[in-house]
Design an enzyme around this catalytic site. Sequence first.
Site, PDB file in Angstrom:
ATOM      1  N   ASP A 354       0.796  -1.227   0.000  1.00  0.00           N
ATOM      2  CA  ASP A 354       0.000   0.000   0.000  1.00  0.00           C
ATOM      3  C   ASP A 354       0.826   1.274   0.000  1.00  0.00           C
ATOM      4  O   ASP A 354       0.312   2.354  -0.282  1.00  0.00           O
ATOM      5  CB  ASP A 354      -0.914   0.030   1.241  1.00  0.00           C
ATOM      6  N   HIS A 492     -25.767 -26.163 -10.838  1.00  0.00           N
ATOM      7  CA  HIS A 492     -27.124 -25.848 -10.420  1.00  0.00           C
ATOM      8  C   HIS A 492     -27.405 -26.442  -9.059  1.00  0.00           C
ATOM      9  O   HIS A 492     -27.029 -27.579  -8.797  1.00  0.00           O
ATOM     10  CB  HIS A 492     -28.077 -26.443 -11.464  1.00  0.00           C
TER      11      HIS A 492
END
Lengths: 517, 642
Positions: A354, A492
């Site tokens: 960062d 599914h």
Amino acid sequence: MAAMAVALRGLGGRFRWRTQAVVGGVRGAARAGQRDYDLLVVGGGSGGLACAKEAAQLGRKVAVVDYVEPSPQGTRWGLGGTCVNVGCIPKKLMHQAALLGGLIQDAPNYGWEVAQPVPHDWRKMAEAVQNHVKSLNWGHRVQLQDRKVKYFNIKASFVDEHTVCGVAKGGKEILLSADHIIIATGGRPRYPTHIEGALEYGITSDDIFWLKESPGKTWHPTDVALECAGFLTGIGLDTTIMMRSIPLRGFDQQMSSMVIEHMASHGTRFLRGCAPSRVRRLPVGQLQVTWEDRTTGKEDTGTFDTVLWAIGRVPDTRSLNLEKAGVDTSPDTQKILVDSREATSVPHIYAVGDVVEGRPELTPTAIMAGRLLVQRLFGGSSDLMDYDNVPTTVFTPLEYGCVGLSEEEAVARHGQEHVEVYHAHYKPLEFTVAGRDASQCYVKMVCLREPPQLVLGLHFLGPNAGEVTQGFALGIKCGASYAQVMRTVGIHPTCSEEVVKLRISKRSGLDPTVTGC
Amino acid sequence: MERSPPQSPGPGKAGDAPNRRSGHVRGARVLSPPGRRARLSSPGPSRSSEAREELRSRLLGLIERSRVVIFSKSYCPHSTRVKELFSSLGVECNVLELDQVDDGARVQEVLSEITNQKTVPNIFVNKVHVGGCDQTFQAYQSGLLQKLLQEDSAYDYDLIIIGGGSGGLSCAKEAAILGKKVMVLDFVVPSPQGTSWGLGGTCVNVGCIPKKLMHQAALLGQALCDSRKFGWEYNQQVRHNWETMTKAIQNHISSLNWGYRLSLREKAVAYVNSYGEFVEHHKIKATNKKGQETYYTAAQFVIATGERPRYLGIQGDKEYCITSDDLFSLPYCPGKTLVVGASYVALECAGFLAGFGLDVTVMVRSILLRGFDQEMAEKVGSYMEQHGVKFLRKFIPVMVQQLEKGSPGKLKVLAKSTEGTETIEGVYNTVLLAIGRDSCTRKIGLEKIGVKINEKSGKIPVNDVEQTNVPYVYAVGDILEDKPELTPVAIQSGKLLARRLFGASLEKCDYINVPTTVFTPLEYGCCGLSEEKAIEVYKKENLEIYHTLFWPLEWTVAGRENNTCYAKIICNKFDRDRVIGFHILGPNAGEVTQGFAAAMKCGLTKQLLDDTIGIHPTCGEVFTTLEITKSSGLDITQKGCG
């Protein structure tokens, strides 16, 4: 009152950058070959530790220095950096606590006889989360030890381009020299110091996960961190977010507004286009916030138990004495400037994570960049870090996962007429019996319009978005086309199968609501 | 020999080419190469695919408009026989002699794409691909050819689909969208226990949907336990109410049934709630609940009748046992349950029943989850065992007796060992059979029209365009031989079939790397090959297997066990470490697996996994940091947290 304690603790908090004792006369003390370490890593967060461990694995002599400057409210933590202590880990765990609250509400619909409402105990959650974080701190210590990486709990600053001076808690100083130095000091939350009372009475994400008591009614002036507000609302707290402009800057704006819409419909209050002007403590102990409505120009006030600032982060570079080593930073952001090899203006000094200008502020990015850097330094590799198509997920109550370009960015790069967006509003199967509203469950895939319709970006809003997005990130990395994704058979019933069933383009103007099975 | 008048070579007009020998058959016309014009006007290689596309659409146009088309070679004796056959029937044919046209080779190539037949002659009658010489003569002998030669308009429908499940409905809707007159016949023969249901087939009524919802209910039970650790406070013992759950689930299913009815109506598909069986070529008999019979005819048929649970064939099984056909709408809590079988249906049902706090035993004849990776299957089983499901291995039931009637009653089960003479006895409230499923293909008159089935399995063999041995009859879904029995596969193949039949599409259903997930208490998702299959196909020494145990972040605070969730990939060392098998055991395995399946479609390699950045903190990210190979034998247990 719970939040009173929070604020009271804050009164005693101090926020001061430690002035560095510059040690004179050591310049040039250590020459190549005589230096203490092959690699010195400044900062023991995700990026720094990854570098250190990788270098040790490659047989190098490595040291890590790490020091957590207490937050203005006095919060401090152990080894591991932001992600482990005040970032991803506690955040996802508190997000999970909030999700469980939702599941408890679902449970009666599925036959579980739970008397509602079920109250939430902040202390119990916080303790469990903090215990886990502490075990991680310990784990990092052990891992460094196992790999024979020397660890110093000292605050470091540069003396010269090969030497760092460390100050321990007691004030004792030591000098460490190394052939290569990696800066991975990360960032800390920004305070709006121009707002009266902000520093004294406000907290940040550095504190929220370490609060012993519930923050009570909270108020977040934020345009980035919706996640905290989400889980606070989820565990039953009255939460208000103040936004100056748009939420989730840099993310797809349609998705962002749907995230907000979902949060608003689940009890988080939003004050948009407002700017806070001062925070005061009321005699009863609560905090009174005054803000200006930018559109009407009117001033308004509200009373809260906790004020959480989430207005961005500043890189932890100021105390490093970077000028002593000659490392350049961006004058605007104070972040360190590096090239594609993560090298700073000083060839043997590098930076990851960062603290680096223009990099995504994400744990896995820092880890990978760090490992690749060390492999180049000591492992004979030449692989560069690829910062494109970095997937990420925002753990708001309805999770938002994405990889690749936002719709705006795709249109900006390729032009409206060359971009095809496929989308669908779907309903997770589990929502049906639970009677949940699925208005914001939405997926869209941004593709090039010309066959084979290369996928540019995927955006998924729904449960388990992180899990859904990860695999598709690989697909995009493999150069997946729309046709290839459509040829993938669905699983599914899952939410992720909606991605491989995307048939309606935005251009067609057809209703994108998925019906039936 | 005679020649038909010259015609322009434009699309839709079949003309003869000057200076070429005409066909051998009286009445036959020789066609100009349909692709020629396209080729002349688009010589550049960059446009070759366009030219090919044009050639293809011309061929399809020709087939669409001709009563009989014969793709032939002038010297081929088989072609000659066919031409003579049609001539003897007095039928005029369009004949394209592939050896006499410029584009013959390319026509043949495109034809093989369309029909999966590489040889000539290649015969179409009224848009139906009959096949080659032998098939045409067979069709002639069976009377099928004569049927095919009748005009289309003689049929009531363009397409009749037998079976209103996932595959049948998707095919019906797609065909209707393409403007065809379509009928769907659906009739649920009640189970031996008397259970029946509405439109939508297994998945919606007695499969995926209620199964996943009951799985979710069981997960919520786990979430309730976890939630205390996350600070939610309640002290009461939480009980599960079967009736409340079942009613909610059945309400959802009814709304889906209704939705299907509505969407068929919107697309003007005729829906008949009758049992369909073939009586002669192109003709079926539909029998409704009251026994009234109606006859319908169609040019083409799709069989999508699916499967039903198998019974043991022992004393008392049909009288007293239930199957997955009955469980999801059972009006009372099943109580102490014996689940017979080790299929995914068996393990999923056993898993959620145990999740509701019921006493559950699974009786297994041999291995768990046959066909799946056995290491994963064993892990699925051992997790269930640790969470209270009892396993009786290597036993099969021989008799079921009713001790008491009731809701539930009491049943005595006698079982014997598969290895010795040992027998055991147990008393249960409910016995659930989940030992496999049988195709519904033996009582629909297939023998009347000569559709072949595999006599042993009852499955229907089809070619790669889902066509049976009878050219105008197709099949999709669970009844297909050697194809995955999965809803999304049936939907995909039904839809693509309709597009090929009526939409000039060529896309075939891709049955490779179909992902799936078993919704056991710890979910198992996979795509590609199992380790066993990979070794069989590629040999062990050519594979590298990467694996790791992992601890989902949410499990840590919840105090759930470490070193239980597991991830494994199988790579082919000699194909750039291409990932040929993907396996994950952990929460949300279905959600995780889907995207990786898409990536496998795009040629996923280990390198790409390594290059991809993880999403932190998720379970899916473990695949981006896999380091330990199985062959190294290194320890993969997690100590603390990485």
